[in-house]
Write a protein that holds these residues in place. Structure first.
Motif, PDB file in Angstrom:
ATOM      1  N   ILE A  37       0.983  -1.208   0.061  1.00  0.00           N
ATOM      2  CA  ILE A  37      -0.088   0.127   0.120  1.00  0.00           C
ATOM      3  C   ILE A  37       1.113   1.375  -0.005  1.00  0.00           C
ATOM      4  O   ILE A  37       1.513   1.487   1.045  1.00  0.00           O
ATOM      5  CB  ILE A  37      -0.887   0.103   0.602  1.00  0.00           C
ATOM      6  CG1 ILE A  37      -2.043  -0.788   1.065  1.00  0.00           C
ATOM      7  CG2 ILE A  37      -2.012   1.615   1.197  1.00  0.00           C
ATOM      8  CD1 ILE A  37      -3.090  -1.710   2.158  1.00  0.00           C
ATOM      9  N   ASN A  39      -0.220   4.287  -0.569  1.00  0.00           N
ATOM     10  CA  ASN A  39      -1.123   5.586  -0.127  1.00  0.00           C
ATOM     11  C   ASN A  39      -2.232   5.219  -0.319  1.00  0.00           C
ATOM     12  O   ASN A  39      -2.672   4.115  -0.601  1.00  0.00           O
ATOM     13  CB  ASN A  39      -0.507   6.909  -0.828  1.00  0.00           C
ATOM     14  CG  ASN A  39      -1.855   8.026  -0.390  1.00  0.00           C
ATOM     15  OD1 ASN A  39      -1.984   8.400   0.419  1.00  0.00           O
ATOM     16  ND2 ASN A  39      -1.099   9.154  -1.417  1.00  0.00           N
ATOM     17  N   TRP A  40      -3.379   6.053   0.583  1.00  0.00           N
ATOM     18  CA  TRP A  40      -4.973   5.353   1.230  1.00  0.00           C
ATOM     19  C   TRP A  40      -5.042   7.047   1.491  1.00  0.00           C
ATOM     20  O   TRP A  40      -4.691   7.109   2.257  1.00  0.00           O
ATOM     21  CB  TRP A  40      -5.165   4.403   1.624  1.00  0.00           C
ATOM     22  CG  TRP A  40      -4.493   4.216   2.914  1.00  0.00           C
ATOM     23  CD1 TRP A  40      -3.603   4.325   3.777  1.00  0.00           C
ATOM     24  CD2 TRP A  40      -5.822   4.165   4.629  1.00  0.00           C
ATOM     25  NE1 TRP A  40      -3.246   3.885   4.886  1.00  0.00           N
ATOM     26  CE2 TRP A  40      -4.943   4.489   5.834  1.00  0.00           C
ATOM     27  CE3 TRP A  40      -6.446   4.967   4.595  1.00  0.00           C
ATOM     28  CZ2 TRP A  40      -4.789   4.548   6.874  1.00  0.00           C
ATOM     29  CZ3 TRP A  40      -7.296   4.465   6.102  1.00  0.00           C
ATOM     30  CH2 TRP A  40      -6.148   4.932   6.936  1.00  0.00           C
ATOM     31  N   GLU A  41      -6.793   7.022   1.042  1.00  0.00           N
ATOM     32  CA  GLU A  41      -7.112   7.880   1.701  1.00  0.00           C
ATOM     33  C   GLU A  41      -8.775   7.952   1.273  1.00  0.00           C
ATOM     34  O   GLU A  41      -9.271   6.999   0.620  1.00  0.00           O
ATOM     35  CB  GLU A  41      -7.282   9.520   0.535  1.00  0.00           C
ATOM     36  CG  GLU A  41      -5.959   9.780   0.245  1.00  0.00           C
ATOM     37  CD  GLU A  41      -5.754  10.566  -1.146  1.00  0.00           C
ATOM     38  OE1 GLU A  41      -6.757  11.223  -1.018  1.00  0.00           O
ATOM     39  OE2 GLU A  41      -4.544  11.355  -1.168  1.00  0.00           O
ATOM     40  N   TRP A  48      -9.984   5.269  -1.264  1.00  0.00           N
ATOM     41  CA  TRP A  48      -8.924   5.217  -2.236  1.00  0.00           C
ATOM     42  C   TRP A  48      -7.828   4.211  -1.745  1.00  0.00           C
ATOM     43  O   TRP A  48      -6.601   5.179  -0.494  1.00  0.00           O
ATOM     44  CB  TRP A  48      -8.936   6.452  -2.602  1.00  0.00           C
ATOM     45  CG  TRP A  48      -7.888   6.427  -3.760  1.00  0.00           C
ATOM     46  CD1 TRP A  48      -8.748   6.188  -5.043  1.00  0.00           C
ATOM     47  CD2 TRP A  48      -6.592   6.671  -3.957  1.00  0.00           C
ATOM     48  NE1 TRP A  48      -7.253   5.869  -6.088  1.00  0.00           N
ATOM     49  CE2 TRP A  48      -5.806   6.151  -5.156  1.00  0.00           C
ATOM     50  CE3 TRP A  48      -5.948   6.901  -3.071  1.00  0.00           C
ATOM     51  CZ2 TRP A  48      -4.501   6.608  -5.809  1.00  0.00           C
ATOM     52  CZ3 TRP A  48      -4.465   7.559  -3.058  1.00  0.00           C
ATOM     53  CH2 TRP A  48      -4.226   7.122  -4.775  1.00  0.00           C
ATOM     54  N   HIS A  50      -3.964   3.078  -2.852  1.00  0.00           N
ATOM     55  CA  HIS A  50      -2.697   3.325  -4.076  1.00  0.00           C
ATOM     56  C   HIS A  50      -1.714   1.592  -3.936  1.00  0.00           C
ATOM     57  O   HIS A  50      -1.530   1.928  -2.786  1.00  0.00           O
ATOM     58  CB  HIS A  50      -2.145   4.047  -4.469  1.00  0.00           C
ATOM     59  CG  HIS A  50      -1.020   4.267  -5.509  1.00  0.00           C
ATOM     60  ND1 HIS A  50      -0.390   5.424  -5.341  1.00  0.00           N
ATOM     61  CD2 HIS A  50      -1.334   3.323  -6.690  1.00  0.00           C
ATOM     62  CE1 HIS A  50       0.353   5.069  -6.785  1.00  0.00           C
ATOM     63  NE2 HIS A  50       0.069   4.090  -7.569  1.00  0.00           N
ATOM     64  N   LYS A  52       0.861  -1.255  -5.077  1.00  0.00           N
ATOM     65  CA  LYS A  52       2.061  -0.975  -5.943  1.00  0.00           C
ATOM     66  C   LYS A  52       1.653  -2.573  -6.611  1.00  0.00           C
ATOM     67  O   LYS A  52       0.959  -3.330  -6.520  1.00  0.00           O
ATOM     68  CB  LYS A  52       2.968  -1.729  -4.698  1.00  0.00           C
ATOM     69  CG  LYS A  52       4.560  -1.410  -5.486  1.00  0.00           C
ATOM     70  CD  LYS A  52       5.387  -1.711  -5.026  1.00  0.00           C
ATOM     71  CE  LYS A  52       7.153  -1.672  -5.727  1.00  0.00           C
ATOM     72  NZ  LYS A  52       8.231  -2.547  -4.178  1.00  0.00           N
ATOM     73  N   GLY A  55      -2.353  -0.140  -8.967  1.00  0.00           N
ATOM     74  CA  GLY A  55      -2.886   1.211  -9.171  1.00  0.00           C
ATOM     75  C   GLY A  55      -4.175   1.429  -8.215  1.00  0.00           C
ATOM     76  O   GLY A  55      -4.019   1.124  -7.642  1.00  0.00           O
ATOM     77  N   GLY A  56      -4.453   2.430  -8.316  1.00  0.00           N
ATOM     78  CA  GLY A  56      -5.366   3.164  -7.762  1.00  0.00           C
ATOM     79  C   GLY A  56      -6.749   1.778  -7.466  1.00  0.00           C
ATOM     80  O   GLY A  56      -7.726   1.010  -8.718  1.00  0.00           O
ATOM     81  N   TYR A  57      -7.261   2.038  -6.224  1.00  0.00           N
ATOM     82  CA  TYR A  57      -8.596   0.824  -5.988  1.00  0.00           C
ATOM     83  C   TYR A  57      -9.008   1.385  -5.233  1.00  0.00           C
ATOM     84  O   TYR A  57      -9.422   1.583  -4.126  1.00  0.00           O
ATOM     85  CB  TYR A  57      -8.320  -0.769  -5.181  1.00  0.00           C
ATOM     86  CG  TYR A  57      -8.550  -1.657  -4.897  1.00  0.00           C
ATOM     87  CD1 TYR A  57      -9.317  -2.681  -5.636  1.00  0.00           C
ATOM     88  CD2 TYR A  57      -9.163  -2.040  -3.886  1.00  0.00           C
ATOM     89  CE1 TYR A  57     -10.247  -3.825  -5.622  1.00  0.00           C
ATOM     90  CE2 TYR A  57     -10.265  -2.982  -3.599  1.00  0.00           C
ATOM     91  CZ  TYR A  57     -10.866  -3.643  -4.592  1.00  0.00           C
ATOM     92  OH  TYR A  57     -11.112  -4.912  -4.300  1.00  0.00           O
TER      93      TYR A  57
END
Length: 123
Positions: A37, A39-41, A48, A50, A52, A55-57
């Motif tokens: 992982i 990044n996550w928001e 959301w 990100h 590795k 991509g975005g999930y």
């Protein structure tokens, strides 16, 4: 009342911004290592992530245990059968967004609360 309005009502009662979500929980939910992982928001309607190599999930909050716990609390504190039934209909309208087994657990709690409220009305 249309489906969209009822669903909005549920989202107004449950605020994902208050959820304490950790990197470990996200990784466990996605069944990947934390290192993947990037990044996550928390977004308004989804989480959301990100990942590795992927991509975005997007993850629906309804799949997270915090959402289920919030639904259980709402069910537990319904003070009338009509409020309980309205809440249950709101949950069912978005049933496909919930994780595996979540609806069954919520249904059990709904049925228990329904029985409790029905008994109170009889006495």
């Amino acid at each position: 009342m249309n489906i969209h309005v009822t669903a909005m009502r549920l989202r107004r009662r449950i605020n994902p911004k208050t959820f304490v979500i950790t990197l470990r929980q996200v990784a466990k939910f996605l069944k990947i290592s934390q290192e993947r992982i990037l990044n996550w928001e928390k977004w308004h309607n989804v989480l959301w992530v990100h990942i590795k190599g992927i991509g975005g999930y997007f993850v629906s909050y309804r799949q997270l245990e915090q959402w289920i716990a919030a639904c259980r609390a709402l069910i537990r504190f319904c003070s009338s059968l009509s409020a309980l039934n309205d809440l249950w209909q709101s949950i069912l309208r978005e049933e496909e967004r919930y994780g595996e087994g979540a609806i069954a657990r919520l249904k059990t709690m709904y049925q228990q609360r329904y029985a409790d409220l029905s008994l109170r009305q009889q006495t």
